[in-house]
Design a protein around this motif. Structure first.
Motif, PDB file in Angstrom:
ATOM      1  N   ALA A  51       0.845  -1.199   0.000  1.00 45.24           N
ATOM      2  CA  ALA A  51       0.000   0.000   0.000  1.00 45.24           C
ATOM      3  C   ALA A  51       0.878   1.245   0.000  1.00 45.24           C
ATOM      4  O   ALA A  51       1.396   1.654   1.041  1.00 45.24           O
ATOM      5  CB  ALA A  51      -0.922  -0.009   1.217  1.00 45.24           C
ATOM      6  N   ASP A  52       1.039   1.852  -1.161  1.00 49.82           N
ATOM      7  CA  ASP A  52       1.876   3.044  -1.289  1.00 49.82           C
ATOM      8  C   ASP A  52       1.123   4.329  -0.989  1.00 49.82           C
ATOM      9  O   ASP A  52       1.725   5.335  -0.613  1.00 49.82           O
ATOM     10  CB  ASP A  52       2.455   3.133  -2.709  1.00 49.82           C
ATOM     11  CG  ASP A  52       3.404   1.988  -3.017  1.00 49.82           C
ATOM     12  OD1 ASP A  52       4.097   1.542  -2.089  1.00 49.82           O
ATOM     13  OD2 ASP A  52       3.439   1.538  -4.174  1.00 49.82           O
ATOM     14  N   PHE A  53      -0.212   4.308  -1.193  1.00 51.04           N
ATOM     15  CA  PHE A  53      -1.015   5.519  -1.026  1.00 51.04           C
ATOM     16  C   PHE A  53      -2.316   5.213  -0.297  1.00 51.04           C
ATOM     17  O   PHE A  53      -2.868   4.113  -0.421  1.00 51.04           O
ATOM     18  CB  PHE A  53      -1.383   6.128  -2.392  1.00 51.04           C
ATOM     19  CG  PHE A  53      -0.223   6.658  -3.176  1.00 51.04           C
ATOM     20  CD1 PHE A  53       0.277   7.928  -2.932  1.00 51.04           C
ATOM     21  CD2 PHE A  53       0.370   5.889  -4.166  1.00 51.04           C
ATOM     22  CE1 PHE A  53       1.348   8.417  -3.660  1.00 51.04           C
ATOM     23  CE2 PHE A  53       1.436   6.365  -4.903  1.00 51.04           C
ATOM     24  CZ  PHE A  53       1.932   7.638  -4.649  1.00 51.04           C
ATOM     25  N   LEU A  54      -2.805   6.212   0.434  1.00 44.77           N
ATOM     26  CA  LEU A  54      -4.201   6.228   0.845  1.00 44.77           C
ATOM     27  C   LEU A  54      -4.980   6.859  -0.300  1.00 44.77           C
ATOM     28  O   LEU A  54      -4.606   7.925  -0.802  1.00 44.77           O
ATOM     29  CB  LEU A  54      -4.393   7.057   2.117  1.00 44.77           C
ATOM     30  CG  LEU A  54      -5.856   7.284   2.517  1.00 44.77           C
ATOM     31  CD1 LEU A  54      -6.492   5.982   2.993  1.00 44.77           C
ATOM     32  CD2 LEU A  54      -5.975   8.357   3.586  1.00 44.77           C
ATOM     33  N   VAL A  89      -3.050   0.789   4.543  1.00 40.79           N
ATOM     34  CA  VAL A  89      -2.165   1.943   4.734  1.00 40.79           C
ATOM     35  C   VAL A  89      -1.712   2.035   6.185  1.00 40.79           C
ATOM     36  O   VAL A  89      -0.527   2.229   6.477  1.00 40.79           O
ATOM     37  CB  VAL A  89      -2.882   3.241   4.309  1.00 40.79           C
ATOM     38  CG1 VAL A  89      -2.060   4.472   4.691  1.00 40.79           C
ATOM     39  CG2 VAL A  89      -3.146   3.233   2.810  1.00 40.79           C
ATOM     40  N   ASP A  92       0.645  -0.886   7.046  1.00 38.45           N
ATOM     41  CA  ASP A  92       1.784  -1.035   6.135  1.00 38.45           C
ATOM     42  C   ASP A  92       1.874  -2.469   5.612  1.00 38.45           C
ATOM     43  O   ASP A  92       2.946  -3.072   5.556  1.00 38.45           O
ATOM     44  CB  ASP A  92       3.087  -0.638   6.838  1.00 38.45           C
ATOM     45  CG  ASP A  92       4.241  -0.438   5.844  1.00 38.45           C
ATOM     46  OD1 ASP A  92       3.968  -0.277   4.638  1.00 38.45           O
ATOM     47  OD2 ASP A  92       5.408  -0.454   6.282  1.00 38.45           O
ATOM     48  N   TYR A  95      -2.254  -4.838  -0.083  1.00 38.55           N
ATOM     49  CA  TYR A  95      -3.689  -4.734  -0.339  1.00 38.55           C
ATOM     50  C   TYR A  95      -4.316  -6.130  -0.379  1.00 38.55           C
ATOM     51  O   TYR A  95      -3.756  -7.060  -0.968  1.00 38.55           O
ATOM     52  CB  TYR A  95      -3.949  -4.064  -1.688  1.00 38.55           C
ATOM     53  CG  TYR A  95      -3.520  -2.622  -1.787  1.00 38.55           C
ATOM     54  CD1 TYR A  95      -4.117  -1.633  -1.020  1.00 38.55           C
ATOM     55  CD2 TYR A  95      -2.524  -2.243  -2.694  1.00 38.55           C
ATOM     56  CE1 TYR A  95      -3.732  -0.305  -1.136  1.00 38.55           C
ATOM     57  CE2 TYR A  95      -2.138  -0.920  -2.819  1.00 38.55           C
ATOM     58  CZ  TYR A  95      -2.744   0.051  -2.035  1.00 38.55           C
ATOM     59  OH  TYR A  95      -2.359   1.355  -2.163  1.00 38.55           O
ATOM     60  N   ALA A 112       1.383   6.780   1.737  1.00 43.75           N
ATOM     61  CA  ALA A 112       1.085   6.016   2.948  1.00 43.75           C
ATOM     62  C   ALA A 112       2.031   6.375   4.093  1.00 43.75           C
ATOM     63  O   ALA A 112       1.600   6.522   5.246  1.00 43.75           O
ATOM     64  CB  ALA A 112       1.159   4.520   2.645  1.00 43.75           C
ATOM     65  N   ARG A 116       0.950   7.875   7.794  1.00 44.78           N
ATOM     66  CA  ARG A 116       1.297   7.266   9.083  1.00 44.78           C
ATOM     67  C   ARG A 116       2.106   8.228   9.958  1.00 44.78           C
ATOM     68  O   ARG A 116       1.955   8.246  11.180  1.00 44.78           O
ATOM     69  CB  ARG A 116       2.079   5.968   8.847  1.00 44.78           C
ATOM     70  CG  ARG A 116       1.234   4.840   8.277  1.00 44.78           C
ATOM     71  CD  ARG A 116       1.976   3.514   8.319  1.00 44.78           C
ATOM     72  NE  ARG A 116       3.138   3.507   7.441  1.00 44.78           N
ATOM     73  CZ  ARG A 116       3.117   3.127   6.160  1.00 44.78           C
ATOM     74  NH1 ARG A 116       1.972   2.723   5.611  1.00 44.78           N
ATOM     75  NH2 ARG A 116       4.217   3.143   5.429  1.00 44.78           N
TER      76      ARG A 116
END
Length: 233
Positions: A51-54, A89, A92, A95, A112, A116
């Motif tokens: 998960a790189d992005f929200l 996210v 960490d 998905y 992400a 955080r």
């Protein structure tokens, strides 16, 4: 991707996830985020990826789905304005679902790691994120209850009643997305969906393409046996 433009920030700052934040912390998030317009049927991310992005859907329609054994199954249809896949996210972790646009969609992408970092410092963002996670959990419980306790036509009837309620109890409305996506969401084949719509004719429902009319809400509700606890959103 390009960073969010200054003129776009006021609109995004008013979104429920960010509106109560400390001004400096909100600016920290928005300055490092991206607001992008994606065409229909574009994959935003795939199951198993980190998960790189929200993702926050601002406009449009997004399908969350899982692929396996040569077919896809729809887990959720995301409508604006809401974030999705918050859990991946925050933890960490990869998905658990894939996502693709169903229509042209405007999506906010918050890195992400930045999310955080800031959530540890801003109580309002933490509370808003917890609220999103809690609503997501409740949505999951409702979906499982619906799948386990209701037959296909009853699931469709409940979906139509909830869809109508979200639009001010509209009696005439257009479904979101294609019927094949709706069928997958409700755990049935397109053929079973057609039969379910046929069953609901006796309960005062008529359908023409994507257009649905509820002509006898009381009869439909009696057939659907809706959840006694109203939907949260």
């Amino acid at each position: 991707m390009s960073l969010m433009r200054i003129g776009e920030k006021p609109e995004i700052a008013r979104l429920p996830l960010f509106r109560d934040m400390d001004d400096a912390m909100r600016e920290r998030v928005l300055s490092g985020s991206f607001l992008q317009v994606f065409p229909p049927q574009l994959t935003l991310f795939e199951r198993g990826r980190q998960a790189d992005f929200l993702h926050v859907l601002v406009d449009g329609l997004v399908e969350l789905y899982v692929s396996g054994t040569g077919r896809d199954t729809t887990m959720k249809i995301v409508e604006p304005v809401t974030s999705f896949i918050v859990a991946a996210v925050m933890t960490d972790l990869p998905y658990l679902m894939s996502a693709r646009t169903l229509t042209s969609s405007r999506v906010l992408l918050v890195p992400a790691a930045l999310m955080r970092e800031v959530i540890r410092k801003d109580t309002a963002l933490m509370q808003a994120t917890m609220h999103e996670l809690a609503l997501g959990y409740r949505d999951m419980v409702r979906a499982l209850t619906d799948m386990k306790l209701r037959q296909s036509a009853e699931r469709l009837a409940n979906h139509l009643l909830e869809f109508s309620a979200q639009r001010g109890n509209a009696w005439d409305f257009e479904l979101s997305g294609e019927k094949r996506v709706l069928a997958s969401l409700l755990g049935m084949t397109p053929e079973n969906l057609s039969r379910a719509f046929g069953t609901l004719k006796e309960q005062g429902v008529s359908v023409n393409g994507a257009r649905v009319r509820i002509e006898d809400r009381a009869a439909l509700a009696a057939f659907a046996r809706p959840d006694p606890v109203p939907a949260d959103r």
